[in-house]
Design a protein around this motif. Structure first.
Motif, PDB file in Angstrom:
ATOM      1  N   ARG A  18       0.833  -1.217   0.000  1.00 33.95           N
ATOM      2  CA  ARG A  18       0.000   0.000   0.000  1.00 33.95           C
ATOM      3  C   ARG A  18       0.858   1.254   0.000  1.00 33.95           C
TER       4      ARG A  18
ATOM      5  N   ASP B 236      -8.988 -12.864  -1.348  1.00 35.14           N
ATOM      6  CA  ASP B 236      -9.406 -11.465  -1.431  1.00 35.14           C
ATOM      7  C   ASP B 236      -8.215 -10.526  -1.274  1.00 35.14           C
TER       8      ASP B 236
ATOM      9  N   ASP C  87      -6.155 -10.697  -4.444  1.00 33.18           N
ATOM     10  CA  ASP C  87      -6.837  -9.996  -5.542  1.00 33.18           C
ATOM     11  C   ASP C  87      -6.701  -8.484  -5.399  1.00 33.18           C
ATOM     12  N   ARG C  88      -6.899  -7.979  -4.187  1.00 31.16           N
ATOM     13  CA  ARG C  88      -6.743  -6.535  -3.953  1.00 31.16           C
ATOM     14  C   ARG C  88      -5.306  -6.100  -4.181  1.00 31.16           C
TER      15      ARG C  88
ATOM     16  N   ALA D 236      -4.701  -5.892  -7.933  1.00 30.78           N
ATOM     17  CA  ALA D 236      -5.358  -4.723  -8.536  1.00 30.78           C
ATOM     18  C   ALA D 236      -4.612  -3.435  -8.194  1.00 30.78           C
ATOM     19  N   LEU D 237      -4.198  -3.283  -6.954  1.00 26.33           N
ATOM     20  CA  LEU D 237      -3.463  -2.090  -6.534  1.00 26.33           C
ATOM     21  C   LEU D 237      -2.110  -2.016  -7.233  1.00 26.33           C
TER      22      LEU D 237
END
Length: 190
Positions: free
Chosen positions: A54, A96, A99-100, A103-104
């Motif tokens: 992140r 999940d 997957d996140r 995508a990020l």
């Protein structure tokens, strides 16, 4: 220009960035995201890698497009770490989260001009200490190299270059890629 230097731990990223920054002081240097997360984590884990993913994605997405920068690690590094950890723990990381993370990573890489990857090779002469989790190091390296072939992650804008060799060879290779992208004009200050 936005450059991300990727590779597993103890692959020469910090050294290459340091050498590059000395010759190209106009580039902003973004440190390893590990330095920007809470110090609560003393062992690699999914939460730590997700936090670093992140941080690395956010700083690429929020950085001024007009500013030249070179970043130590990008979200692709931490996606590779998550996948390596998932592989080592027999699928313990939630689909999940993966997957996140994927995508990020794809979204952030759309803002990268050059992804310089430092694969592990014996010719580089870089050895990691036993405290470096050597199995994770190799697994992450292999997965990272496989991810480079995924057009959904990398996209069409980012130029991917694998850089190997001696310290000087790596610097010359990175500078050559940048010179070509800038139309042949050298931008180093020596």
């Amino acid at each position: 220009m936005r450059i991300v230097v990727s590779g597993t731990h103890a692959s020469g990223k910090s050294t290459l960035i340091s050498d590059f920054a000395l010759r190209h002081p106009a580039f902003d240097v973004l440190a390893d995201p590990f330095e920007l997360i809470p110090e609560d984590w003393d062992a690699p884990g999914a939460a730590m890698f997700a936090a670093q993913l992140r941080v690395s994605a956010d700083r690429l997405r929020s950085a001024d497009a007009a500013v030249d920068l070179i970043a130590e690690r990008g979200p692709l590094d931490f996606l590779a770490y998550l996948l390596a950890l998932d592989e080592r723990t027999d699928g313990s990381i939630s689909a999940d989260l993966l997957d996140r993370a994927r995508a990020l990573t794809a979204q952030a890489l759309r803002r990268v001009d050059v992804l310089a990857v430092l694969p592990l090779t014996a010719a580089d002469g870089i050895e990691a200490g036993a405290d470096e989790d050597l199995e994770l190091r190799v697994a992450m390296n292999d997965i990272l190299l496989d991810l480079l072939d995924d057009p959904d992650l990398i996209g069409g804008r980012t130029e991917v270059v694998e850089i190997a060799g001696s310290r000087d060879d790596r610097l010359r290779a990175l500078e050559a890629v940048i010179a070509v992208r800038r139309g042949g004009q050298a931008s180093s200050t020596t």
